[in-house]
Design a protein around this motif. Sequence first.
Motif, PDB file in Angstrom:
ATOM      1  N   ARG A 107       0.808  -1.217   0.000  1.00 43.92           N
ATOM      2  CA  ARG A 107       0.000   0.000   0.000  1.00 43.92           C
ATOM      3  C   ARG A 107       0.841   1.266   0.000  1.00 43.92           C
ATOM      4  O   ARG A 107       0.331   2.353   0.226  1.00 43.92           O
ATOM      5  CB  ARG A 107      -0.923  -0.006   1.218  1.00 43.92           C
ATOM      6  N   GLY A 108       2.147   1.190  -0.240  1.00 41.46           N
ATOM      7  CA  GLY A 108       2.974   2.388  -0.224  1.00 41.46           C
ATOM      8  C   GLY A 108       3.194   2.865   1.199  1.00 41.46           C
ATOM      9  O   GLY A 108       3.934   2.269   1.963  1.00 41.46           O
ATOM     10  N   VAL A 109       2.516   3.955   1.584  1.00 39.77           N
ATOM     11  CA  VAL A 109       2.569   4.480   2.948  1.00 39.77           C
ATOM     12  C   VAL A 109       1.126   4.715   3.399  1.00 39.77           C
ATOM     13  O   VAL A 109       0.328   5.288   2.664  1.00 39.77           O
ATOM     14  CB  VAL A 109       3.366   5.800   3.010  1.00 39.77           C
ATOM     15  N   TRP A 110       0.799   4.287   4.613  1.00 37.68           N
ATOM     16  CA  TRP A 110      -0.543   4.465   5.115  1.00 37.68           C
ATOM     17  C   TRP A 110      -0.506   4.592   6.639  1.00 37.68           C
ATOM     18  O   TRP A 110       0.486   4.249   7.281  1.00 37.68           O
ATOM     19  CB  TRP A 110      -1.458   3.322   4.688  1.00 37.68           C
ATOM     20  N   ILE A 111      -1.604   5.136   7.196  1.00 43.46           N
ATOM     21  CA  ILE A 111      -1.707   5.344   8.645  1.00 43.46           C
ATOM     22  C   ILE A 111      -2.714   4.352   9.208  1.00 43.46           C
ATOM     23  O   ILE A 111      -3.820   4.203   8.683  1.00 43.46           O
ATOM     24  CB  ILE A 111      -2.152   6.782   8.969  1.00 43.46           C
ATOM     25  N   GLU A 112      -2.304   3.712  10.287  1.00 41.78           N
ATOM     26  CA  GLU A 112      -3.164   2.729  10.934  1.00 41.78           C
ATOM     27  C   GLU A 112      -2.944   2.805  12.440  1.00 41.78           C
ATOM     28  O   GLU A 112      -1.846   2.528  12.931  1.00 41.78           O
ATOM     29  CB  GLU A 112      -2.812   1.331  10.411  1.00 41.78           C
ATOM     30  N   ASP A 113      -3.981   3.213  13.173  1.00 43.52           N
ATOM     31  CA  ASP A 113      -3.894   3.301  14.641  1.00 43.52           C
ATOM     32  C   ASP A 113      -2.699   4.144  15.098  1.00 43.52           C
ATOM     33  O   ASP A 113      -1.897   3.726  15.950  1.00 43.52           O
ATOM     34  CB  ASP A 113      -3.802   1.905  15.264  1.00 43.52           C
ATOM     35  N   ASP A 114      -2.579   5.340  14.541  1.00 40.08           N
ATOM     36  CA  ASP A 114      -1.494   6.272  14.900  1.00 40.08           C
ATOM     37  C   ASP A 114      -0.105   5.718  14.603  1.00 40.08           C
ATOM     38  O   ASP A 114       0.890   6.121  15.207  1.00 40.08           O
ATOM     39  CB  ASP A 114      -1.572   6.675  16.377  1.00 40.08           C
ATOM     40  N   VAL A 115      -0.032   4.800  13.662  1.00 41.72           N
ATOM     41  CA  VAL A 115       1.246   4.275  13.186  1.00 41.72           C
ATOM     42  C   VAL A 115       1.338   4.547  11.693  1.00 41.72           C
ATOM     43  O   VAL A 115       0.398   4.243  10.942  1.00 41.72           O
ATOM     44  CB  VAL A 115       1.382   2.754  13.452  1.00 41.72           C
ATOM     45  N   VAL A 116       2.439   5.159  11.274  1.00 39.86           N
ATOM     46  CA  VAL A 116       2.664   5.376   9.849  1.00 39.86           C
ATOM     47  C   VAL A 116       3.451   4.176   9.333  1.00 39.86           C
ATOM     48  O   VAL A 116       4.599   3.950   9.743  1.00 39.86           O
ATOM     49  CB  VAL A 116       3.443   6.673   9.588  1.00 39.86           C
TER      50      VAL A 116
END
Length: 240
Positions: A107-116
Amino acid sequence: MTAGLSGPMPAEAEIVRLAGRDVRVRWRRSARARRLSLRVDAREAEIVMTLPPRVERAAGLTLLRSHAVWVLSRLDHLPAAVPWHDGGEVLLDGRPHAIAHCPDGRRGVWIEDDVVKVSGEAPFLRRRLTAFLREEAGRRLGARLAQIGGPAGLRPRRIVIKDTSSRWGSCSADGTVMLNWRLVMAPADVQHYVVAHELAHLRHMNHGPDFWVLVAGLTPHRHRAETWLRRHGPGLLRAA
């Protein structure tokens, strides 16, 4: 933040001995500069000397040496560089987010639960994260421009997201608003103020009383934001 864009010619850097220490000096020849000036570039931890036409480098060295104590003090008080790496931290809207390298991600770069989360090979993590933050800056700051400027009838002719070493934003006479992508790391109220400041320049290309009255009508965050940027802005410039 200024009401205009400068147009310096390509710069050259050298090491200069100053009060017994070696400092990096970048020389800029500007056709628009009216006087000799110096500043500390927090991002690169170097001195930038701007020379007007027909002013010799020797005059710049004289100015630099006469301000040696101030220059060295500014350099000494710069925050340490904060390199982005797996397990490190990056700010987004003023909130710290952990950085996690996910080499098998798709997915390249993404944010999940305040984690990049950053996919791909480790050597490209910083470059991918920078590109992601620039895109986020364009999206988030662009939305703020529309939100703040729309009701006031202040619409930039063009929006430019850049990586500048000293300005958080600027507005040119043709209606172009420039914003530093690193603002996306600052708290929301700081972003709000910088955006409002540059939008106000669409109507007032100065910092006169009418300008500040308009700024006050666009944002309530001026004083807090200016204080925050003085204290924490150099740290944003040193992050990479």
